[in-house]
Scaffold this motif. Structure first.
Motif, PDB file in Angstrom:
ATOM      1  N   SER A   1       0.826  -1.199   0.000  1.00  0.00           N
ATOM      2  CA  SER A   1       0.000   0.000   0.000  1.00  0.00           C
ATOM      3  C   SER A   1       0.868   1.260   0.000  1.00  0.00           C
ATOM      4  O   SER A   1       0.546   2.252  -0.665  1.00  0.00           O
ATOM      5  CB  SER A   1      -0.952  -0.003   1.202  1.00  0.00           C
TER       6      SER A   1
ATOM      7  N   ASN B   1      -7.115  -1.101   4.140  1.00  0.00           N
ATOM      8  CA  ASN B   1      -6.593   0.266   4.049  1.00  0.00           C
ATOM      9  C   ASN B   1      -7.689   1.297   4.300  1.00  0.00           C
ATOM     10  O   ASN B   1      -7.397   2.449   4.597  1.00  0.00           O
ATOM     11  CB  ASN B   1      -5.999   0.523   2.656  1.00  0.00           C
ATOM     12  N   ALA B   2      -8.937   0.868   4.159  1.00  0.00           N
ATOM     13  CA  ALA B   2     -10.058   1.815   4.215  1.00  0.00           C
ATOM     14  C   ALA B   2     -10.740   1.853   5.580  1.00  0.00           C
ATOM     15  O   ALA B   2     -11.782   2.498   5.729  1.00  0.00           O
ATOM     16  CB  ALA B   2     -11.085   1.451   3.141  1.00  0.00           C
ATOM     17  N   THR B   3     -10.158   1.222   6.586  1.00  0.00           N
ATOM     18  CA  THR B   3     -10.814   1.261   7.894  1.00  0.00           C
ATOM     19  C   THR B   3     -10.674   2.640   8.531  1.00  0.00           C
ATOM     20  O   THR B   3      -9.622   3.277   8.427  1.00  0.00           O
ATOM     21  CB  THR B   3     -10.236   0.195   8.854  1.00  0.00           C
ATOM     22  N   SER B   4     -11.741   3.078   9.188  1.00  0.00           N
ATOM     23  CA  SER B   4     -11.664   4.357   9.907  1.00  0.00           C
ATOM     24  C   SER B   4     -11.202   4.119  11.343  1.00  0.00           C
ATOM     25  O   SER B   4     -11.051   5.054  12.114  1.00  0.00           O
ATOM     26  CB  SER B   4     -13.047   5.017   9.922  1.00  0.00           C
TER      27      SER B   4
ATOM     28  N   THR C   1      -3.922   5.041   5.908  1.00  0.00           N
ATOM     29  CA  THR C   1      -5.289   5.400   5.519  1.00  0.00           C
ATOM     30  C   THR C   1      -5.390   6.905   5.257  1.00  0.00           C
ATOM     31  O   THR C   1      -5.969   7.353   4.263  1.00  0.00           O
ATOM     32  CB  THR C   1      -6.284   4.971   6.622  1.00  0.00           C
TER      33      THR C   1
ATOM     34  N   TRP D   1      -3.867   8.045   1.936  1.00  0.00           N
ATOM     35  CA  TRP D   1      -4.784   7.845   0.806  1.00  0.00           C
ATOM     36  C   TRP D   1      -5.886   8.892   0.811  1.00  0.00           C
ATOM     37  O   TRP D   1      -6.258   9.437  -0.220  1.00  0.00           O
ATOM     38  CB  TRP D   1      -5.384   6.438   0.842  1.00  0.00           C
ATOM     39  N   GLN D   2      -6.417   9.163   2.013  1.00  0.00           N
ATOM     40  CA  GLN D   2      -7.508  10.142   2.109  1.00  0.00           C
ATOM     41  C   GLN D   2      -7.070  11.508   1.606  1.00  0.00           C
ATOM     42  O   GLN D   2      -7.801  12.190   0.896  1.00  0.00           O
ATOM     43  CB  GLN D   2      -7.957  10.276   3.576  1.00  0.00           C
TER      44      GLN D   2
ATOM     45  N   ALA E   1     -13.474   4.680   6.115  1.00  0.00           N
ATOM     46  CA  ALA E   1     -12.854   6.003   6.273  1.00  0.00           C
ATOM     47  C   ALA E   1     -13.372   6.945   5.183  1.00  0.00           C
ATOM     48  O   ALA E   1     -13.553   6.521   4.039  1.00  0.00           O
ATOM     49  CB  ALA E   1     -11.336   5.863   6.192  1.00  0.00           C
TER      50      ALA E   1
END
Lengths: 102, 126, 119
Positions: C17, C46-49, C61, C64-65, C93
């Motif tokens: 990632s 990778n998308a967990t908040s 994360t 990426w955001q 997220a």
């Protein structure tokens, strides 16, 4: 048009690099990233194989991954070109497809 | 759906290099392959290295408690996915022959496989 | 040039990632377009908040955001792979969206190049 192959595993652990070298076509570009960068250094058991491969393929190694692991980009096998992430992008753009040897 | 009918047909190849069951890659690649069928692309599946074990006959994972997804390979034909290639050298290294495989395939030499891969527009490996 | 990016591994366990992020950043700096980043397999993590990495480490994360925010990059998490691993709307997220695997195939068709980062 040629293909860019990426390899991310150490040649001392897995066969990804060998499999890539066995399938890539003459003139293709190969980029070593992550744990595959060890294969680029002079003085290893695979250095001879890499020097041979450099006659058939355009060999590259990702400098930031070498530096992260304590290796000097100046010490790579002759025929291997050191690139940064921008160079990785250019390689991906210049070749028609990207084949990741996962 | 419009996005499935883009008018563009690319050569896709799903390259399978990993054995089934030890990791999830084989199962989830298969899910990708099935979805790709809806997009009318020129889909190829290659089985090389340990990926050849994915299509070994007689897989019975009941005792390890995981789903047996190997019959799905035989269902691919129903989705018009019929270009399955296996590498001869990889089979020989593993002591396997075509009779050990659960689905009809075209056997290619390593050199032929390399040439076929070079023709692809999109290569997905896991 | 339009790039599609496939991320097959979760954050922290594997460099995939991070490598994908550095590639995406470099591509944008060179004036290329990122058509989509698709997160599959454990890559959905990778998308967990809910991740809280130590403050002296990078936050994958958030990286990426920020990229999505600054450059309108489409970050897509596979619904089936996410359900399997507990990545759902409730803990997604901001900046990521959940959709089907067809979005990956579409990226393969529409983007000029698809680059895969995985194990």
């Amino acid at each position: 048009m040629s293909v860019l192959h990426t390899v991310n595993k150490s040649p001392f652990d897995r066969n990804n690099l060998d499999s890539c070298l066995n399938h890539a076509q003459p003139g293709d570009a190969i980029l070593l990233i992550e744990d595959a960068v060890f294969a680029a250094m002079a003085g290893t058991a695979v250095a001879g194989k890499m020097a041979d491969a450099a006659k058939t393929f355009r060999l590259h190694v990702l400098g930031p991954d070498l530096k992260a692991r304590g290796f000097d980009p100046a010490g790579v096998v002759t025929g291997v070109t050191v690139v940064d992430y921008g160079g990785f992008v250019e390689l991906a753009a210049q070749n028609k497809a990207i084949n990741a040897w996962l | 759906m419009d996005e499935m009918d883009s008018g563009i047909v690319k050569k896709f190849m799903f390259v399978n290099r990993k054995a089934p069951h030890g990791t999830v890659y084989a199962l989830e690649v298969l899910e990708m392959v099935l979805i790709s069928a809806a997009f009318d692309q020129d889909v190829h599946l290659a089985f090389i290295d340990d990926g050849i074990y994915q299509i070994k006959k007689g897989q019975a994972p009941a005792e390890i408690g995981v789903k047996n997804f190997s019959p799905t390979y035989r269902a691919l034909e129903g989705y018009d996915i019929e270009k399955l290639y296996v590498e001869a050298e990889g089979m020989a290294e593993r002591g396997l022959t075509e009779d050990d495989l659960l689905v009809p395939v075209e056997v290619l030499s390593r050199a032929e496989m390399g040439k076929l891969m070079a023709e692809m527009d999109v290569v997905l490996t896991a | 040039m339009k790039f599609g990016i496939l991320v097959n591994e979760g954050p922290y366990n594997h460099q995939a990632s991070d490598s994908a992020y550095q590639f995406a950043k470099a591509a944008l700096e060179k004036g290329h377009e990122i058509f989509r980043v698709f997160f599959y397999y454990d890559g959905v993590n990778n998308a967990t908040s809910l991740g809280q990495p130590p403050s002296d480490d990078r936050n994958v994360t958030k990286n990426w955001q920020k990229l999505a925010e600054d450059h309108k990059v489409d970050l897509v998490v596979c619904v089936a792979a996410g359900l399997r691993r507990g990545i759902v709307e409730g803990n997604l997220a901001p900046g990521f969206r959940i959709s089907g695997l067809g979005q990956l195939i579409e990226a393969g068709i529409q983007a000029d190049r698809l680059v895969t980062f995985g194990d």
